[in-house]
Design a protein around this motif. Structure first.
Motif, PDB file in Angstrom:
ATOM      1  N   PRO A   7      19.691  48.148 -10.188  1.00  0.00           N
ATOM      2  CA  PRO A   7      20.941  48.441  -9.481  1.00  0.00           C
ATOM      3  C   PRO A   7      22.193  47.983 -10.221  1.00  0.00           C
ATOM      4  CG  PRO A   7      19.793  46.607  -8.438  1.00  0.00           C
ATOM      5  CD  PRO A   7      18.864  47.153  -9.474  1.00  0.00           C
ATOM      6  N   TYR A   8      22.037  47.068 -11.188  1.00  0.00           N
ATOM      7  CA  TYR A   8      23.200  46.538 -11.904  1.00  0.00           C
ATOM      8  C   TYR A   8      23.472  47.266 -13.208  1.00  0.00           C
ATOM      9  CZ  TYR A   8      22.398  42.811  -8.602  1.00  0.00           C
ATOM     10  OH  TYR A   8      22.213  42.109  -7.448  1.00  0.00           O
ATOM     11  N   ARG A   9      22.577  48.189 -13.567  1.00  0.00           N
ATOM     12  CA  ARG A   9      22.711  48.852 -14.861  1.00  0.00           C
ATOM     13  C   ARG A   9      24.039  49.615 -14.943  1.00  0.00           C
ATOM     14  NH1 ARG A   9      19.631  50.222 -19.148  1.00  0.00           N
ATOM     15  NH2 ARG A   9      20.235  52.152 -20.170  1.00  0.00           N
ATOM     16  N   PRO A  10      24.861  49.283 -15.949  1.00  0.00           N
ATOM     17  CA  PRO A  10      26.164  49.951 -16.029  1.00  0.00           C
ATOM     18  C   PRO A  10      26.063  51.392 -16.527  1.00  0.00           C
ATOM     19  CG  PRO A  10      25.927  48.370 -17.814  1.00  0.00           C
ATOM     20  CD  PRO A  10      24.687  48.259 -16.991  1.00  0.00           C
ATOM     21  N   SER A  11      27.180  52.088 -16.462  1.00  0.00           N
ATOM     22  CA  SER A  11      27.217  53.493 -16.894  1.00  0.00           C
ATOM     23  C   SER A  11      27.249  53.592 -18.415  1.00  0.00           C
ATOM     24  CB  SER A  11      28.489  54.140 -16.336  1.00  0.00           C
ATOM     25  OG  SER A  11      29.612  53.557 -16.979  1.00  0.00           O
ATOM     26  N   SER A  12      27.039  54.788 -18.918  1.00  0.00           N
ATOM     27  CA  SER A  12      27.025  54.964 -20.378  1.00  0.00           C
ATOM     28  C   SER A  12      28.421  54.728 -20.961  1.00  0.00           C
ATOM     29  CB  SER A  12      26.495  56.342 -20.744  1.00  0.00           C
ATOM     30  OG  SER A  12      27.365  57.331 -20.273  1.00  0.00           O
ATOM     31  N   HIS A  13      29.450  54.933 -20.153  1.00  0.00           N
ATOM     32  CA  HIS A  13      30.813  54.650 -20.630  1.00  0.00           C
ATOM     33  C   HIS A  13      30.969  53.153 -20.925  1.00  0.00           C
ATOM     34  CE1 HIS A  13      35.105  54.694 -21.162  1.00  0.00           C
ATOM     35  NE2 HIS A  13      35.276  53.849 -20.157  1.00  0.00           N
ATOM     36  N   VAL A  14      30.479  52.321 -20.011  1.00  0.00           N
ATOM     37  CA  VAL A  14      30.529  50.864 -20.212  1.00  0.00           C
ATOM     38  C   VAL A  14      29.740  50.488 -21.475  1.00  0.00           C
ATOM     39  CG1 VAL A  14      29.767  48.645 -19.253  1.00  0.00           C
ATOM     40  CG2 VAL A  14      30.917  50.308 -17.781  1.00  0.00           C
ATOM     41  N   PHE A  15      28.552  51.077 -21.638  1.00  0.00           N
ATOM     42  CA  PHE A  15      27.742  50.783 -22.826  1.00  0.00           C
ATOM     43  C   PHE A  15      28.483  51.156 -24.113  1.00  0.00           C
ATOM     44  CE2 PHE A  15      23.713  51.095 -20.125  1.00  0.00           C
ATOM     45  CZ  PHE A  15      23.521  49.727 -20.129  1.00  0.00           C
ATOM     46  N   ASP A  16      29.214  52.280 -24.074  1.00  0.00           N
ATOM     47  CA  ASP A  16      29.943  52.695 -25.273  1.00  0.00           C
ATOM     48  C   ASP A  16      31.027  51.685 -25.649  1.00  0.00           C
ATOM     49  OD1 ASP A  16      28.365  54.886 -25.473  1.00  0.00           O
ATOM     50  OD2 ASP A  16      29.803  56.297 -24.590  1.00  0.00           O
ATOM     51  N   LEU A  17      31.710  51.149 -24.636  1.00  0.00           N
ATOM     52  CA  LEU A  17      32.747  50.141 -24.919  1.00  0.00           C
ATOM     53  C   LEU A  17      32.120  48.864 -25.488  1.00  0.00           C
ATOM     54  CD1 LEU A  17      34.965  50.549 -21.716  1.00  0.00           C
ATOM     55  CD2 LEU A  17      35.549  51.250 -24.054  1.00  0.00           C
ATOM     56  N   ILE A  18      30.997  48.444 -24.924  1.00  0.00           N
ATOM     57  CA  ILE A  18      30.317  47.248 -25.429  1.00  0.00           C
ATOM     58  C   ILE A  18      29.858  47.476 -26.869  1.00  0.00           C
ATOM     59  CG2 ILE A  18      28.323  45.714 -25.134  1.00  0.00           C
ATOM     60  CD1 ILE A  18      28.450  46.431 -22.093  1.00  0.00           C
ATOM     61  N   THR A  19      29.307  48.665 -27.118  1.00  0.00           N
ATOM     62  CA  THR A  19      28.830  49.001 -28.465  1.00  0.00           C
ATOM     63  C   THR A  19      29.975  48.940 -29.475  1.00  0.00           C
ATOM     64  OG1 THR A  19      27.160  50.450 -27.502  1.00  0.00           O
ATOM     65  CG2 THR A  19      27.654  50.768 -29.844  1.00  0.00           C
ATOM     66  N   ARG A  20      31.106  49.534 -29.095  1.00  0.00           N
ATOM     67  CA  ARG A  20      32.280  49.541 -29.986  1.00  0.00           C
ATOM     68  C   ARG A  20      32.689  48.098 -30.332  1.00  0.00           C
ATOM     69  NH1 ARG A  20      37.696  50.653 -26.950  1.00  0.00           N
ATOM     70  NH2 ARG A  20      37.158  48.510 -26.404  1.00  0.00           N
ATOM     71  N   ASP A  21      32.826  47.242 -29.311  1.00  0.00           N
ATOM     72  CA  ASP A  21      33.263  45.865 -29.548  1.00  0.00           C
ATOM     73  C   ASP A  21      32.208  45.034 -30.277  1.00  0.00           C
ATOM     74  OD1 ASP A  21      35.595  46.564 -28.391  1.00  0.00           O
ATOM     75  OD2 ASP A  21      35.292  45.460 -26.511  1.00  0.00           O
ATOM     76  N   ALA A  22      30.943  45.312 -30.009  1.00  0.00           N
ATOM     77  CA  ALA A  22      29.870  44.588 -30.707  1.00  0.00           C
ATOM     78  C   ALA A  22      29.945  44.886 -32.202  1.00  0.00           C
ATOM     79  CB  ALA A  22      28.503  44.986 -30.150  1.00  0.00           C
ATOM     80  N   LYS A  23      30.200  46.156 -32.535  1.00  0.00           N
ATOM     81  CA  LYS A  23      30.256  46.525 -33.957  1.00  0.00           C
ATOM     82  C   LYS A  23      31.471  45.912 -34.646  1.00  0.00           C
ATOM     83  CE  LYS A  23      27.108  50.257 -33.951  1.00  0.00           C
ATOM     84  NZ  LYS A  23      26.737  51.636 -34.180  1.00  0.00           N
ATOM     85  N   ILE A  24      32.589  45.821 -33.917  1.00  0.00           N
ATOM     86  CA  ILE A  24      33.779  45.166 -34.480  1.00  0.00           C
ATOM     87  C   ILE A  24      33.457  43.698 -34.760  1.00  0.00           C
ATOM     88  CG2 ILE A  24      36.153  44.408 -33.983  1.00  0.00           C
ATOM     89  CD1 ILE A  24      36.483  47.059 -32.389  1.00  0.00           C
ATOM     90  N   LEU A  25      32.817  43.032 -33.790  1.00  0.00           N
ATOM     91  CA  LEU A  25      32.455  41.622 -33.967  1.00  0.00           C
ATOM     92  C   LEU A  25      31.534  41.440 -35.186  1.00  0.00           C
ATOM     93  CD1 LEU A  25      32.592  38.720 -32.729  1.00  0.00           C
ATOM     94  CD2 LEU A  25      30.437  39.257 -31.585  1.00  0.00           C
ATOM     95  N   CYS A  26      30.567  42.341 -35.329  1.00  0.00           N
ATOM     96  CA  CYS A  26      29.640  42.248 -36.467  1.00  0.00           C
ATOM     97  C   CYS A  26      30.372  42.351 -37.793  1.00  0.00           C
ATOM     98  CB  CYS A  26      28.585  43.339 -36.394  1.00  0.00           C
ATOM     99  SG  CYS A  26      27.402  43.028 -35.106  1.00  0.00           S
ATOM    100  N   GLN A  27      31.354  43.248 -37.848  1.00  0.00           N
ATOM    101  CA  GLN A  27      32.123  43.378 -39.094  1.00  0.00           C
ATOM    102  C   GLN A  27      32.907  42.109 -39.374  1.00  0.00           C
ATOM    103  OE1 GLN A  27      34.418  46.985 -38.746  1.00  0.00           O
ATOM    104  NE2 GLN A  27      32.591  48.235 -39.057  1.00  0.00           N
ATOM    105  N   GLU A  28      33.517  41.556 -38.324  1.00  0.00           N
ATOM    106  CA  GLU A  28      34.302  40.329 -38.493  1.00  0.00           C
ATOM    107  C   GLU A  28      33.432  39.171 -38.971  1.00  0.00           C
ATOM    108  OE1 GLU A  28      37.529  41.198 -34.921  1.00  0.00           O
ATOM    109  OE2 GLU A  28      36.057  39.581 -34.683  1.00  0.00           O
ATOM    110  N   LEU A  29      32.173  39.159 -38.511  1.00  0.00           N
ATOM    111  CA  LEU A  29      31.303  38.027 -38.829  1.00  0.00           C
ATOM    112  C   LEU A  29      30.461  38.243 -40.080  1.00  0.00           C
ATOM    113  CD1 LEU A  29      30.125  37.066 -35.239  1.00  0.00           C
ATOM    114  CD2 LEU A  29      31.809  35.905 -36.671  1.00  0.00           C
ATOM    115  N   ASP A  30      30.661  39.379 -40.734  1.00  0.00           N
ATOM    116  CA  ASP A  30      29.945  39.657 -41.969  1.00  0.00           C
ATOM    117  C   ASP A  30      30.453  38.714 -43.065  1.00  0.00           C
ATOM    118  OD1 ASP A  30      27.900  41.145 -42.904  1.00  0.00           O
ATOM    119  OD2 ASP A  30      29.136  42.833 -43.594  1.00  0.00           O
ATOM    120  N   PRO A  31      29.568  37.976 -43.742  1.00  0.00           N
ATOM    121  CA  PRO A  31      30.074  37.077 -44.791  1.00  0.00           C
ATOM    122  C   PRO A  31      30.748  37.842 -45.926  1.00  0.00           C
ATOM    123  CG  PRO A  31      27.672  36.875 -44.516  1.00  0.00           C
ATOM    124  CD  PRO A  31      28.127  37.959 -43.605  1.00  0.00           C
ATOM    125  N   MET A  32      31.826  37.273 -46.487  1.00  0.00           N
ATOM    126  CA  MET A  32      32.530  37.899 -47.609  1.00  0.00           C
ATOM    127  C   MET A  32      31.733  37.699 -48.897  1.00  0.00           C
ATOM    128  SD  MET A  32      35.390  38.940 -46.331  1.00  0.00           S
ATOM    129  CE  MET A  32      37.136  38.597 -46.321  1.00  0.00           C
TER     130      MET A  32
END
Ligand code: GTP
Ligand code: MG
Length: 380
Positions: A7-32
């Motif tokens: 019952p708590y499973r969010p919509s695909s729109h919510v998942f897309d926003l999380i995915t977008r921000d997760a990928k931004i975080l991964c790029q930021e945390l990638d070692p130089m």
């Protein structure tokens, strides 16, 4: 789909926003690349010193510096191997720690040198003046192999790294990434991620995939079978993702991770086991009763102490450890089958960790915008 009703499973729109921000975080945390260069230089330096102290020695990186799962500014784990069999037998782990620790003290390029002789796996900890924190271990072949296993899983699917990076960042920010205080190591979290991704059909079980006649070979490493399928470019000949697994987003996988450990996993009876591709029971492994065990490398008996040392002084003072094994959160090591990676977890820290899984699942199920930031909100 046969997915359980949630019952708590969010919509695909919510998942897309999380995915977008997760990928931004991964790029930021990638070692130089610059950080990689400093690490290589330190590796070379340690290799020279190990050769000076012990004669022929090899220094290999493991953990996140070897498996592709490092965050920016991560510590470096290295392991020293003595090339002479005789030397390796003569020098005990505790003696290794003393000798290399004493030698490093003489160099002012190393700071905060700690000789942890009481740890289950004795190590030297230090900071290099170039800004890198480093753990130095000794003759730990299994650590090299479990590093390679994790790296192989990362190569199967790019979503593995994305999920792991967010989980590591979350665990660090929420202060539940410290085995010395009863929570879990990064290694433990990576095993939990692999488990969930195996359940989702995103990852196979590399330890049961065999090219050729189908019989799993036995490749001995310190008494354990270190075999796994490592030829990832040819994996498709033996295993395919389901179409459903192939289309899951990073956001969905993150939500599934937290939902699973918040409300589905049975802590009282189950064992996470990536080498069997699923769950085992505590009973089947006889992981039902906590026990205190003398450290394998230290035959002398002593009064019971705790696995989690209270102070650094204490860790350094006592060289004859006793290991406390608990079976409250059971995570089987993929090779060392008798080893519970969740052994530092006690009933208080388990309560905290489960609370964090629930908090995270709740955050991700509400509003995708800013969810990753809220997820990793610094505790205290
Ligand atoms: P960060 O340091 O947080 O970036 O993560 P990491 O990937 O380096 O993980 P961590 O420091 O927890 O562990 C480094 C390596 O040590 C792992 O890849 C394992 O090889 C080894 N290791 C850590 N904890 C255990 C453990 O409890 N048992 C065994 N056998 N190996 C461990
Ligand atoms: Mg590490």
């Amino acid at each position: 789909s046969d997915r359980k009703y949630d019952p708590y499973r969010p919509s695909s729109h919510v998942f897309d926003l999380i995915t977008r921000d997760a990928k931004i975080l991964c790029q930021e945390l990638d070692p130089m690349p610059e950080e990689e260069t400093r690490k290589l230089a330190l590796l070379q330096r340690l290799s020279d010193i190990a050769n000076e102290v012990f004669g022929q020695a090899e220094v290999l990186p493991f953990g996140s510096s070897g498996n592709g799962l490092a965050l920016a500014n991560a510590d470096m784990d290295v392991c020293v191997f003595l090339n002479s069999q005789q030397m390796a037998e003569e020098v005990s782990p505790v003696e290794f720690v003393e000798r290399i620790g004493d030698r490093l003290e003489k160099d002012n390029e190393f700071e905060n040198i700690l000789q942890l002789k009481r740890a289950r796996v004795p190590i030297v900890k230090l900071n290099h003046i170039n800004g890198i924190a480093c753990d130095i271990g000794y003759q730990n072949d299994l650590a090299i192999w479990n590093t390679r296993l994790l790296r192989a899983y990362c190569r199967v699917d790019t979503r593995v790294r994305d999920v792991v990076v967010v989980i590591k960042k979350w665990a660090k920010c929420r202060k539940i990434n410290n085995p010395y205080t009863g929570s879990l190591s990064s290694y433990a979290y990576v095993l939990l991620v692999i488990h969930v991704l195996q359940r989702q059909g995103v990852l196979p079980n590399l330890q049961t995939i065999v090219s050729g006649n189908g019989k799993i070979p036995y490749w001995d490493c310190q008494g354990f079978n270190r075999y796994f399928f490592e030829d990832i470019p040819n994996l498709a000949r033996y295993w395919q993702q389901t179409p459903e697994a192939a289309t899951q987003t990073v956001g969905e996988l993150l939500y599934e991770f937290f939902r699973y450990f918040a409300s589905e996993f049975r802590y009282a009876s189950h064992v996470v086991s990536i080498r069997s591709g699923g769950l085992l029971t505590k009973e089947s492994k006889e992981w039902t009763k906590d026990f205190t065990q003398p450290h394998p490398q230290h035959p002398q008996p002593q009064a019971p102490a705790d696995d989690a040392p209270q102070s650094e002084e204490q860790m350094q003072a006592d060289t004859r450890p006793i290991v406390k094994n608990r079976y409250l959160f059971c995570i089987e090591d993929p090779f060392e089958l008798n080893h519970n990676i969740g052994r530092p977890v006690d009933r208080y820290s388990l309560f905290t960790i489960r609370g964090e899984f629930m908090r995270a699942a709740k955050i991700l199920s509400k509003n995708g915008d800013g969810a990753i930031t809220r997820l990793c909100y610094e505790r205290e």
